[in-house]
Design a protein around this motif. Sequence first.
Motif, PDB file in Angstrom:
ATOM      1  N   MET A  85     -14.357 -36.448  11.641  1.00  0.00           N
ATOM      2  CA  MET A  85     -15.400 -37.361  11.184  1.00  0.00           C
ATOM      3  C   MET A  85     -16.365 -37.675  12.323  1.00  0.00           C
ATOM      4  SD  MET A  85     -12.905 -39.894   9.009  1.00  0.00           S
ATOM      5  CE  MET A  85     -11.567 -39.665  10.175  1.00  0.00           C
ATOM      6  N   GLU A  86     -17.546 -38.136  11.952  1.00  0.00           N
ATOM      7  CA  GLU A  86     -18.509 -38.539  12.965  1.00  0.00           C
ATOM      8  C   GLU A  86     -17.948 -39.685  13.802  1.00  0.00           C
ATOM      9  OE1 GLU A  86     -21.994 -40.835  11.903  1.00  0.00           O
ATOM     10  OE2 GLU A  86     -21.220 -41.116   9.865  1.00  0.00           O
ATOM     11  N   ARG A  87     -18.364 -39.725  15.065  1.00  0.00           N
ATOM     12  CA  ARG A  87     -17.941 -40.807  15.953  1.00  0.00           C
ATOM     13  C   ARG A  87     -18.936 -41.957  15.810  1.00  0.00           C
ATOM     14  NH1 ARG A  87     -14.960 -41.704  20.817  1.00  0.00           N
ATOM     15  NH2 ARG A  87     -14.800 -43.964  20.898  1.00  0.00           N
ATOM     16  N   ILE A  88     -18.426 -43.130  15.502  1.00  0.00           N
ATOM     17  CA  ILE A  88     -19.267 -44.316  15.312  1.00  0.00           C
ATOM     18  C   ILE A  88     -18.956 -45.301  16.425  1.00  0.00           C
ATOM     19  CG2 ILE A  88     -19.817 -46.237  13.764  1.00  0.00           C
ATOM     20  CD1 ILE A  88     -18.855 -44.414  11.462  1.00  0.00           C
ATOM     21  N   HIS A  89     -19.991 -45.787  17.056  1.00  0.00           N
ATOM     22  CA  HIS A  89     -19.804 -46.748  18.141  1.00  0.00           C
ATOM     23  C   HIS A  89     -20.004 -48.163  17.613  1.00  0.00           C
ATOM     24  CE1 HIS A  89     -19.504 -43.685  21.273  1.00  0.00           C
ATOM     25  NE2 HIS A  89     -20.441 -43.029  20.619  1.00  0.00           N
ATOM     26  N   GLY A  90     -18.996 -48.980  17.797  1.00  0.00           N
ATOM     27  CA  GLY A  90     -19.048 -50.351  17.308  1.00  0.00           C
ATOM     28  C   GLY A  90     -17.657 -50.944  17.311  1.00  0.00           C
ATOM     29  N   ARG A  91     -17.464 -51.979  16.475  1.00  0.00           N
ATOM     30  CA  ARG A  91     -16.164 -52.644  16.369  1.00  0.00           C
ATOM     31  C   ARG A  91     -15.758 -52.747  14.906  1.00  0.00           C
ATOM     32  NH1 ARG A  91     -16.505 -58.409  18.841  1.00  0.00           N
ATOM     33  NH2 ARG A  91     -18.543 -58.368  17.791  1.00  0.00           N
ATOM     34  N   PRO A  92     -14.487 -52.512  14.590  1.00  0.00           N
ATOM     35  CA  PRO A  92     -14.025 -52.760  13.218  1.00  0.00           C
ATOM     36  C   PRO A  92     -14.171 -54.247  12.901  1.00  0.00           C
ATOM     37  CG  PRO A  92     -12.403 -51.492  14.465  1.00  0.00           C
ATOM     38  CD  PRO A  92     -13.407 -51.991  15.450  1.00  0.00           C
ATOM     39  N   LEU A  93     -14.414 -54.564  11.632  1.00  0.00           N
ATOM     40  CA  LEU A  93     -14.537 -55.968  11.255  1.00  0.00           C
ATOM     41  C   LEU A  93     -13.268 -56.751  11.566  1.00  0.00           C
ATOM     42  CD1 LEU A  93     -16.529 -55.980   7.883  1.00  0.00           C
ATOM     43  CD2 LEU A  93     -17.353 -56.284  10.227  1.00  0.00           C
ATOM     44  N   GLN A  94     -12.130 -56.098  11.543  1.00  0.00           N
ATOM     45  CA  GLN A  94     -10.890 -56.765  11.922  1.00  0.00           C
ATOM     46  C   GLN A  94     -10.997 -57.293  13.353  1.00  0.00           C
ATOM     47  OE1 GLN A  94      -7.490 -54.168  12.095  1.00  0.00           O
ATOM     48  NE2 GLN A  94      -6.023 -55.834  12.125  1.00  0.00           N
ATOM     49  N   GLN A  95     -11.556 -56.486  14.262  1.00  0.00           N
ATOM     50  CA  GLN A  95     -11.733 -56.904  15.650  1.00  0.00           C
ATOM     51  C   GLN A  95     -12.820 -57.970  15.770  1.00  0.00           C
ATOM     52  OE1 GLN A  95     -12.548 -53.622  18.290  1.00  0.00           O
ATOM     53  NE2 GLN A  95     -12.950 -54.932  20.047  1.00  0.00           N
ATOM     54  N   VAL A  96     -13.890 -57.825  14.984  1.00  0.00           N
ATOM     55  CA  VAL A  96     -14.964 -58.817  14.995  1.00  0.00           C
ATOM     56  C   VAL A  96     -14.420 -60.185  14.595  1.00  0.00           C
ATOM     57  CG1 VAL A  96     -17.141 -59.507  13.899  1.00  0.00           C
ATOM     58  CG2 VAL A  96     -16.784 -57.124  14.567  1.00  0.00           C
ATOM     59  N   LEU A  97     -13.610 -60.218  13.534  1.00  0.00           N
ATOM     60  CA  LEU A  97     -13.043 -61.479  13.076  1.00  0.00           C
ATOM     61  C   LEU A  97     -12.106 -62.071  14.126  1.00  0.00           C
ATOM     62  CD1 LEU A  97     -12.334 -60.442   9.391  1.00  0.00           C
ATOM     63  CD2 LEU A  97     -13.778 -62.367  10.079  1.00  0.00           C
ATOM     64  N   TYR A  98     -11.337 -61.230  14.779  1.00  0.00           N
ATOM     65  CA  TYR A  98     -10.389 -61.715  15.794  1.00  0.00           C
ATOM     66  C   TYR A  98     -11.120 -62.258  17.024  1.00  0.00           C
ATOM     67  CZ  TYR A  98      -6.649 -61.697  19.266  1.00  0.00           C
ATOM     68  OH  TYR A  98      -5.756 -62.055  20.247  1.00  0.00           O
ATOM     69  N   GLU A  99     -12.153 -61.551  17.463  1.00  0.00           N
ATOM     70  CA  GLU A  99     -12.833 -61.921  18.701  1.00  0.00           C
ATOM     71  C   GLU A  99     -13.906 -62.988  18.509  1.00  0.00           C
ATOM     72  OE1 GLU A  99     -12.319 -57.608  21.002  1.00  0.00           O
ATOM     73  OE2 GLU A  99     -14.283 -58.204  20.219  1.00  0.00           O
TER      74      GLU A  99
END
Length: 371
Positions: A85-99
């Motif tokens: 799959m294509e490489r996407i740079h960012g954060r999973p929403l799970q990590q966004v919610l945690y941080e």
Amino acid sequence: MRRILAGRYELRERLGRGGMGDAWSAYDSVLDREVVVRLVRTDHDDLGTARFFRAARAVGALSHPGVATVLDSGLDEGGSLFLVMERIHGRPLQQVLYEDGAPSVGAAVEWAAQIADALATAHRIGLVHRDLKPANIMLTDTGSVKVLDFGIALPAGRDLSGGTGTSVGVGVGVGADVIGTPGYMPPESFTGGGQDGRADLYALGCVLYQLLTGKPPFSGRSVVELMAAHLRRVPDPPSASRPEVPAALDALVAELLAKDPRDRPADAGTVRDRLRAITAALSGPPRVLSAVLALSAPPALSAASAAPAPGGPERPPDPPLNANGEAAVAAVAGDSLAHALARLFIRLGPPPEALRPDRAPAGTGDGGMGQ
């Protein structure tokens, strides 16, 4: 020594583990680019391999800016099935919610609208994701969201599972009867009912609820308790935790989380449009916001205002409902923006029976499972 798949994909760093398999950052030596390789767990027999390639071909037909693109699939010399799959740079929403905690209401609605738009495209070509959750949704560095792991998606109405397994865990791979993550799976997945695009809408409701409140709508100390919660409990509306959530958004979340798939919105495109209407209302002038959100509030929640004040003028009748339970919304006099927003057909349908004022919620928890 680093592992190389199919003579071209060099596995570099494991990014995570999921029900579908391990995800690795990798380098494609043929096209000189970064990619993500998913080593897929499935039955090690001809039937399991055939199921995998059928699913991979189906996902390969999906093209949308909000979905991670599948670039390749194969079976390497060591017997490993893989998706590239294509490489996407960012954060999973799970990590966004945690941080970061829960985002603003406006951001939550916008992200959910983008997810719904991606689901609408997938559903139009007959694909159901079946494992939508914050861990499978990436907030990119540019601020948009992308849905990942459509690799376990199934063509709607087709059974690719083969009936070879019965486990329900943190996610179940291609060769299992039940696929998904318990915290986001619809009730029908636990009762043997068929799943179509409305299963993804339920999962989207769970994700949206978590974005608005910072916690999943259902929790349990075990998978069995969590299943029971999906089947029997009705969560408090998001506005109970966050008063700035408008009534229209409460109503939409309640519909998405309806126990019976027939009580959920008709399709992902309808959900997207309603979310866009709410976004427009949230960003509009205060007088227009009040007018539009009042129009989009469920009738049962505004019934107390129906009676005129003693000695006061009679209240105008509510707009009539058509056969689909949608309001024939009249224009709001003097507000041209309200005219435009009203045309976005915010549905006013009555809340699910379980949310009627005469029925108290069964309670919720603040934990979560299966992320």
